[in-house]
Scaffold this active site. Structure first.
Site, PDB file in Angstrom:
ATOM      1  N   ASP A  15       0.842  -1.190   0.000  1.00 34.52           N
ATOM      2  CA  ASP A  15       0.000   0.000   0.000  1.00 34.52           C
ATOM      3  C   ASP A  15       0.881   1.245   0.000  1.00 34.52           C
ATOM      4  OD1 ASP A  15      -2.143  -1.667   0.134  1.00 34.52           O
ATOM      5  OD2 ASP A  15      -2.515  -1.387   2.265  1.00 34.52           O
ATOM      6  N   SER A 251       5.448   4.059  10.374  1.00 38.57           N
ATOM      7  CA  SER A 251       5.554   2.895   9.503  1.00 38.57           C
ATOM      8  C   SER A 251       4.197   2.217   9.392  1.00 38.57           C
ATOM      9  CB  SER A 251       6.573   1.892  10.052  1.00 38.57           C
ATOM     10  OG  SER A 251       6.093   1.285  11.237  1.00 38.57           O
ATOM     11  N   LYS A 252       4.003   1.494   8.285  1.00 33.40           N
ATOM     12  CA  LYS A 252       2.735   0.820   8.050  1.00 33.40           C
ATOM     13  C   LYS A 252       2.511  -0.323   9.024  1.00 33.40           C
ATOM     14  CE  LYS A 252       3.756   0.539   3.620  1.00 33.40           C
ATOM     15  NZ  LYS A 252       3.701   0.227   2.157  1.00 33.40           N
ATOM     16  N   ARG A 253       3.570  -0.853   9.608  1.00 26.76           N
ATOM     17  CA  ARG A 253       3.420  -1.942  10.581  1.00 26.76           C
ATOM     18  C   ARG A 253       2.855  -1.440  11.906  1.00 26.76           C
ATOM     19  NH1 ARG A 253       8.371  -3.090   8.394  1.00 26.76           N
ATOM     20  NH2 ARG A 253       9.456  -2.192  10.185  1.00 26.76           N
TER      21      ARG A 253
END
Length: 482
Positions: A15, A251-253
């Protein structure tokens, strides 16, 4: 100063990151300020993590934000193609030149051998980096040592005195750590980022490389490649990283807001998000906090960029988004709400009309389109979809509240005309005057029966829009359920 040519070069490996929009905004603002060009290049050389849908999401989200590129995929331009996977023949001559000049070498070390090497370095508390076992060896000589593969990579041969300082447009003189012998061509024939970015930026005439500060440590590698290949170096500008409230890199995490698509899913307006991203790293003249992109770009100066990592404060974004929502005309807001709902589900023409009618009731009460759509969901929910919140029902539709609902139903069934004013008068006469209830207790059960929630748009106007038959049906259902 040359007319600027700038670029963003996202990797389609998941994404899209909000940082892609952040970098695009500042690149485009600088380009528009000086009549330059903004290039979108897709860096898709990481084939193991490549996702085809990710590339399309990058295009869709940048267009949603109106960050239009002058050259790139789907647009074209004089330096096409703009996908690195379509430019593989471009990089090989540069690799061959580096090998011929002694600035690069083949490396046959297997991944297992490299892992053992790093583990040993860490155990001995040494800096991790390639130990140059392959330097100066032929393929046969290297194979004889074991731990080798048949297909080599190509590595840079870093000199003893690499350039470790450079001038940054934003930060001035910057020092970076000594690089190791970076792989520049992988075994699959694809270049790594470090070679491809230098070659492509040169061939595409990029004058200013604007990127996140995490790339400062890689700049000496790029400077070396420019010099070894006899290429003019661009100017470098390293933007501060976006950070979570704990100051860690976003971050995406760890943070759903790191996904650029999340903002559209939550109902933020693109113009509000751009304003927010600009505020994170920039001080506008006069310290104004609300400004459109045209105003941002018209006065753009690198000296106004703040190098301290900005904290991603979603409360500030909510405030900004609420401002932009309330600045829309009623029709514009209704259009945005309908568009938002239509992305999530198919909606019939009659449902669109209901949403448009209800939108003015929530425009002053919502900070995001998602909030507005949620408050209006009772209007478009079918009989099989409509549900009353369990906590609200337990409080407002319990058996001791049934007389209130029953009395309200009888009063409303007798209404000759269905309007907000008539509904309000009937309920006041029957519940406030007739049952002696305070308005809060009189209208609460009706609100929950009609909207499914204790929080809703103005009740009487909502019932007028919902219509006589559906309103009465929900009151009857509440009585039956009770």
């Amino acid at each position: 100063m040359k007319t600027p040519r700038v670029r963003v070069a996202p990797s389609p490996t998941g994404d899209p990151h909000v940082g892609t929009a952040y970098m695009s905004l500042f690149n485009l603002g600088f380009a528009r300020r000086h009549g330059g060009q903004f290039v979108l290049r897709i860096e898709d050389t990481d084939r193991a993590r490549f996702r085809a849908d990710s590339e399309q999401q990058i295009f869709d989200m940048l267009r949603w934000l109106d960050l239009q590129w002058d050259e790139g995929p789907e647009v074209g331009g004089p330096y096409a193609p703009y996908r690195q996977s379509e430019r593989l023949d471009t990089y090989r001559p540069f690799v061959d030149q580096l090998l011929a000049d002694g600035h690069a070498y083949h490396c046959w070390c297997s991944s297992e051998r490299l892992a053992e090497m790093r583990e040993k370095q860490r155990a001995e508390k040494l800096p991790t980096g390639y130990d140059r076992l392959c330097v100066g060896k032929t393929a046969e000589e290297r194979q004889a040592l074991g731990g080798a593969t048949d297909t080599p990579v190509v590595r840079m041969l870093i000199p003893d005195d690499p350039p470790l300082t450079f001038t940054d447009v934003i930060r001035g003189e910057v020092s970076a750590p000594r690089p190791d012998d970076q792989v520049i061509l992988k075994a699959d024939g694809f270049p790594t980022y470090h070679l491809a970015v230098v070659v492509d930026d040169h061939l595409m005439g990029i004058t200013h490389v604007v990127r996140g500060e995490e790339w400062i440590s890689s700049t000496p590698k790029h400077v070396l490649l420019y010099r070894w290949l006899g290429l003019d170096e661009p100017a470098f500008a390293h933007m501060p990283l976006l950070r979570n409230t704990d100051k860690s890199k976003i971050s995406k995490r760890k943070n759903p807001a790191a996904r650029l698509t999340w903002f559209r899913e939550q109902g933020y307006l693109p113009e509000a998000l751009l304003n927010f991203l600009a505020l994170l790293g920039y001080g506008q003249p006069g310290e104004s906090e609300i400004f459109p992109f045209a105003e941002f770009s018209a006065s753009f100066e690198w000296s106004r960029v703040n190098t301290v990592g900005p904290v991603f404060d979603l409360k500030k974004l909510d405030w900004l988004n609420g401002h932009y929502i309330r600045a829309l005309s009623v029709d514009e807001f209704a259009d945005r709400v309908v568009e938002f709902v239509a992305r999530e589900r198919e909606i019939a023409a009659d449902a669109v009309a209901l949403l448009r009618a209800g939108a003015p009731l929530v425009q002053e009460r919502t900070d995001t389109l998602a909030q507005g759509a949620a408050m209006l969901s009772f209007l478009v929910a079918g009989d099989d979809e409509f549900a009353v919140d369990e906590a609200a029902a337990a409080k407002q539709l319990a058996p001791d509240q049934q007389p209130t609902v029953t009395t309200a139903l009888a009063a409303l069934e007798a209404l000759p005309a269905w309007s907000a004013a008539a509904i309000e008068q009937a309920l006041r006469d029957s519940l406030v005057e007739g049952l002696g209830l305070k308005p809060k207790f009189a209208f609460g059960p009706v609100r929950v029966a009609i909207t499914g929630s204790t929080v809703s748009p103005p009740l009487f106007e909502s019932m007028e829009i919902l219509g006589r038959e559906r309103s009465l049906a929900r009151l009857r259902a509440a009585i039956t359920a009770g």
